[in-house]
Design a protein around this motif. Structure first.
Motif, PDB file in Angstrom:
ATOM      1  N   UNK A  31       4.741 -26.876  -0.673  1.00  0.00           N
ATOM      2  CA  UNK A  31       4.248 -28.245  -0.753  1.00  0.00           C
ATOM      3  C   UNK A  31       4.729 -28.884  -2.050  1.00  0.00           C
ATOM      4  N   UNK A  32       5.355 -30.060  -1.923  1.00  0.00           N
ATOM      5  CA  UNK A  32       5.886 -30.748  -3.106  1.00  0.00           C
ATOM      6  C   UNK A  32       5.113 -32.021  -3.458  1.00  0.00           C
ATOM      7  N   UNK A  33       4.344 -32.563  -2.530  1.00  0.00           N
ATOM      8  CA  UNK A  33       3.502 -33.723  -2.831  1.00  0.00           C
ATOM      9  C   UNK A  33       2.381 -33.809  -1.819  1.00  0.00           C
ATOM     10  N   UNK A  34       1.265 -34.418  -2.213  1.00  0.00           N
ATOM     11  CA  UNK A  34       0.097 -34.549  -1.332  1.00  0.00           C
ATOM     12  C   UNK A  34      -0.470 -35.955  -1.470  1.00  0.00           C
ATOM     13  N   UNK A  35      -0.784 -36.588  -0.336  1.00  0.00           N
ATOM     14  CA  UNK A  35      -1.447 -37.894  -0.290  1.00  0.00           C
ATOM     15  C   UNK A  35      -2.763 -37.691   0.458  1.00  0.00           C
ATOM     16  N   UNK A  36      -3.863 -37.532  -0.276  1.00  0.00           N
ATOM     17  CA  UNK A  36      -5.154 -37.200   0.318  1.00  0.00           C
ATOM     18  C   UNK A  36      -6.016 -38.462   0.389  1.00  0.00           C
ATOM     19  N   UNK A  37      -5.653 -39.357   1.305  1.00  0.00           N
ATOM     20  CA  UNK A  37      -6.396 -40.599   1.508  1.00  0.00           C
ATOM     21  C   UNK A  37      -6.335 -40.968   2.972  1.00  0.00           C
ATOM     22  N   UNK A  38      -7.277 -41.840   3.400  1.00  0.00           N
ATOM     23  CA  UNK A  38      -7.189 -42.406   4.740  1.00  0.00           C
ATOM     24  C   UNK A  38      -6.072 -43.446   4.772  1.00  0.00           C
ATOM     25  N   UNK A  39      -5.444 -43.716   5.906  1.00  0.00           N
ATOM     26  CA  UNK A  39      -5.940 -43.354   7.234  1.00  0.00           C
ATOM     27  C   UNK A  39      -5.677 -41.908   7.650  1.00  0.00           C
ATOM     28  N   UNK A  40      -4.595 -41.287   7.215  1.00  0.00           N
ATOM     29  CA  UNK A  40      -4.325 -39.875   7.486  1.00  0.00           C
ATOM     30  C   UNK A  40      -3.767 -39.242   6.227  1.00  0.00           C
ATOM     31  N   UNK A  41      -4.148 -37.994   5.973  1.00  0.00           N
ATOM     32  CA  UNK A  41      -3.542 -37.310   4.838  1.00  0.00           C
ATOM     33  C   UNK A  41      -2.089 -37.007   5.179  1.00  0.00           C
ATOM     34  N   UNK A  42      -1.260 -36.970   4.125  1.00  0.00           N
ATOM     35  CA  UNK A  42       0.155 -36.657   4.314  1.00  0.00           C
ATOM     36  C   UNK A  42       0.617 -35.782   3.161  1.00  0.00           C
ATOM     37  N   UNK A  43       1.588 -34.939   3.439  1.00  0.00           N
ATOM     38  CA  UNK A  43       2.172 -34.129   2.378  1.00  0.00           C
ATOM     39  C   UNK A  43       3.610 -33.805   2.747  1.00  0.00           C
ATOM     40  N   UNK A  44       4.405 -33.461   1.731  1.00  0.00           N
ATOM     41  CA  UNK A  44       5.796 -33.085   1.980  1.00  0.00           C
ATOM     42  C   UNK A  44       5.937 -31.580   1.791  1.00  0.00           C
ATOM     43  N   UNK A  45       6.813 -31.013   2.605  1.00  0.00           N
ATOM     44  CA  UNK A  45       7.018 -29.575   2.609  1.00  0.00           C
ATOM     45  C   UNK A  45       8.514 -29.289   2.529  1.00  0.00           C
ATOM     46  N   UNK A  46       8.924 -28.528   1.510  1.00  0.00           N
ATOM     47  CA  UNK A  46      10.322 -28.102   1.396  1.00  0.00           C
ATOM     48  C   UNK A  46      10.507 -26.825   2.195  1.00  0.00           C
ATOM     49  N   UNK A  47      11.405 -26.885   3.191  1.00  0.00           N
ATOM     50  CA  UNK A  47      11.645 -25.766   4.093  1.00  0.00           C
ATOM     51  C   UNK A  47      13.082 -25.283   3.914  1.00  0.00           C
ATOM     52  N   UNK A  48      13.255 -23.981   3.758  1.00  0.00           N
ATOM     53  CA  UNK A  48      14.585 -23.384   3.604  1.00  0.00           C
ATOM     54  C   UNK A  48      15.034 -22.856   4.958  1.00  0.00           C
ATOM     55  N   UNK A  49      16.223 -23.326   5.424  1.00  0.00           N
ATOM     56  CA  UNK A  49      16.707 -22.860   6.724  1.00  0.00           C
ATOM     57  C   UNK A  49      17.501 -21.561   6.581  1.00  0.00           C
ATOM     58  N   UNK A  50      18.046 -21.068   7.697  1.00  0.00           N
ATOM     59  CA  UNK A  50      18.746 -19.778   7.704  1.00  0.00           C
ATOM     60  C   UNK A  50      19.974 -19.769   6.809  1.00  0.00           C
ATOM     61  N   UNK A  51      20.559 -20.951   6.550  1.00  0.00           N
ATOM     62  CA  UNK A  51      21.757 -21.015   5.709  1.00  0.00           C
ATOM     63  C   UNK A  51      21.414 -21.130   4.217  1.00  0.00           C
ATOM     64  N   UNK A  52      20.122 -21.249   3.911  1.00  0.00           N
ATOM     65  CA  UNK A  52      19.706 -21.394   2.526  1.00  0.00           C
ATOM     66  C   UNK A  52      19.555 -22.829   2.079  1.00  0.00           C
ATOM     67  N   UNK A  53      19.835 -23.779   2.962  1.00  0.00           N
ATOM     68  CA  UNK A  53      19.689 -25.199   2.621  1.00  0.00           C
ATOM     69  C   UNK A  53      18.213 -25.591   2.658  1.00  0.00           C
ATOM     70  N   UNK A  54      17.834 -26.511   1.758  1.00  0.00           N
ATOM     71  CA  UNK A  54      16.448 -26.975   1.684  1.00  0.00           C
ATOM     72  C   UNK A  54      16.319 -28.338   2.365  1.00  0.00           C
ATOM     73  N   UNK A  55      15.371 -28.449   3.276  1.00  0.00           N
ATOM     74  CA  UNK A  55      15.092 -29.714   3.965  1.00  0.00           C
ATOM     75  C   UNK A  55      13.664 -30.130   3.661  1.00  0.00           C
ATOM     76  N   UNK A  56      13.470 -31.400   3.342  1.00  0.00           N
ATOM     77  CA  UNK A  56      12.137 -31.920   3.067  1.00  0.00           C
ATOM     78  C   UNK A  56      11.534 -32.477   4.352  1.00  0.00           C
ATOM     79  N   UNK A  57      10.333 -32.002   4.696  1.00  0.00           N
ATOM     80  CA  UNK A  57       9.628 -32.459   5.892  1.00  0.00           C
ATOM     81  C   UNK A  57       8.424 -33.298   5.480  1.00  0.00           C
ATOM     82  N   UNK A  58       8.226 -34.394   6.199  1.00  0.00           N
ATOM     83  CA  UNK A  58       7.079 -35.261   5.971  1.00  0.00           C
ATOM     84  C   UNK A  58       5.989 -34.869   6.960  1.00  0.00           C
TER      85      UNK A  58
END
Length: 336
Positions: A31-58
């Motif tokens: 987890x790289x950031x967190x937004x803990x407010x209404x209407x919905x909480x949101x956070x970003x997640x850095x995911x490493x794929x099989x090739x070692x590349x990092x993708x940021x997911x919302x």
């Protein structure tokens, strides 16, 4: 920016327009950031794929109010934690997900959205969380104060027009307007603009009726909504300013409160772009059960510009003594 807009647009629970409810994706990341407010909480997640590349997911999850009711605190999702998540992915090819299940570091699986979890329950997942026990004194006060319809009601069934699965009898003009709707640009939730009647009634949060003599005040937890129902027979909307909630006039027929609403300036009938004209008339029936523990709702919408015939919505609420209306306070995420 597009990812943030996607999350904000779905804030008014039109899941079907944004997420593929027939598929569940499982990811692990930091987890790289967190937004803990209404209407919905949101956070970003850095995911490493099989090739070692990092993708940021919302990531998007339930509202703060819903999570609080199920005893889920902000500690479950904290910056720097490595977690596993699962939920429906984006319909639009974006790195977005509506998170239903979370496994925090060294912890058990947590359900962030019980309603969706019931639809996509996975083998081996934990039972759905129960609502928090209510304070005995609060329950007793609520039982003493409740009179007929005048109490807090908890939704048990709703039309869920935001699912995008409903087929409405649209006119050519209505169909054209719906086809032109862009969920990433046109949804008022992008700007934290509260919805109007009737879609404001189609929500998963409690409502409250308060008797003020000549008027009935209805509070809706979602979007901190307030409706004023005029109980004078001669009340009319001619000299009233139009609003998203419109001008409502009510009358009693036995245990049924009949409310007629006109002068609604909200342009949408639902959360997926079905249009609504200023000439629409909404007639609602709120029927109290003999036991005073169930409130049935039926709304008939007549809008000849957009519908070829009147459209009916229905649902019901149950009474949970001690349930209370929480502040909603919609807040835009920075950069969205």
């Amino acid at each position: 920016c597009v990812l943030g807009m996607s999350a904000a647009a779905n804030a008014h629970h039109s899941f079907g327009a944004f997420y593929d409810m027939d598929g569940v994706v499982e990811l692990e990341g930091e987890i790289t950031s967190v937004f803990w407010r209404n209407p919905h909480i949101r956070f970003t997640l850095d995911v490493v794929d099989d090739s070692g590349a990092v993708a940021s997911w919302d990531m998007e999850a339930g509202s703060v109010n819903t999570l609080q009711r199920f005893g889920i605190s902000e500690e479950v999702i904290s910056v720097g934690s490595r977690i596993s998540v699962a939920g429906p992915p984006s319909r639009h090819g974006l790195n977005t997900m509506f998170v239903v299940f979370v496994v925090p570091p060294g912890g058990d699986e947590v359900v962030l959205n019980p309603n969706l979890a019931a639809r996509i329950q996975r083998p081996g997942s934990e039972p759905l969380p129960k609502e928090l026990a209510l304070d005995d004194e609060v329950v007793a006060d609520a039982e003493d104060a409740a009179v007929r319809i005048f109490r807090v009601w908890t939704p048990r069934s709703r039309p869920n027009t935001g699912s995008g699965t409903h087929v409405w009898p649209l006119t050519r003009a209505g169909q054209a307007a719906r086809d032109a709707w862009d969920p990433l640009q046109d949804d008022p939730a992008l700007r934290c603009i509260p919805p109007g009647i009737p879609v404001a009634m189609d929500n998963p949060y409690p409502i409250d009726f308060m008797n003020r003599g000549d008027t009935i005040i209805m509070r809706l937890e979602e979007w901190d909504g307030v409706r004023v129902i005029h109980m004078n027979a001669d009340a009319n909307a001619d000299d009233q300013r139009v609003s998203h909630m419109g001008f409502s006039v009510g009358r009693w027929e036995g245990d049924t409160l009949i409310v007629t609403t006109t002068a609604v300036d909200y342009p949408f009938f639902d959360d997926v772009g079905t249009p609504q004209s200023p000439d629409a008339e909404i007639v609602e029936l709120f029927t109290l059960s003999e036991s005073d523990t169930r409130l049935d709702w039926e709304a008939t919408v007549t809008d000849s510009l957009n519908f070829t015939e009147p459209v009916t919505l229905s649902g019901y609420w149950g009474w949970v003594p001690g349930e209370q209306i929480k502040p909603y306070e919609c807040t835009l995420q920075a950069g969205a």
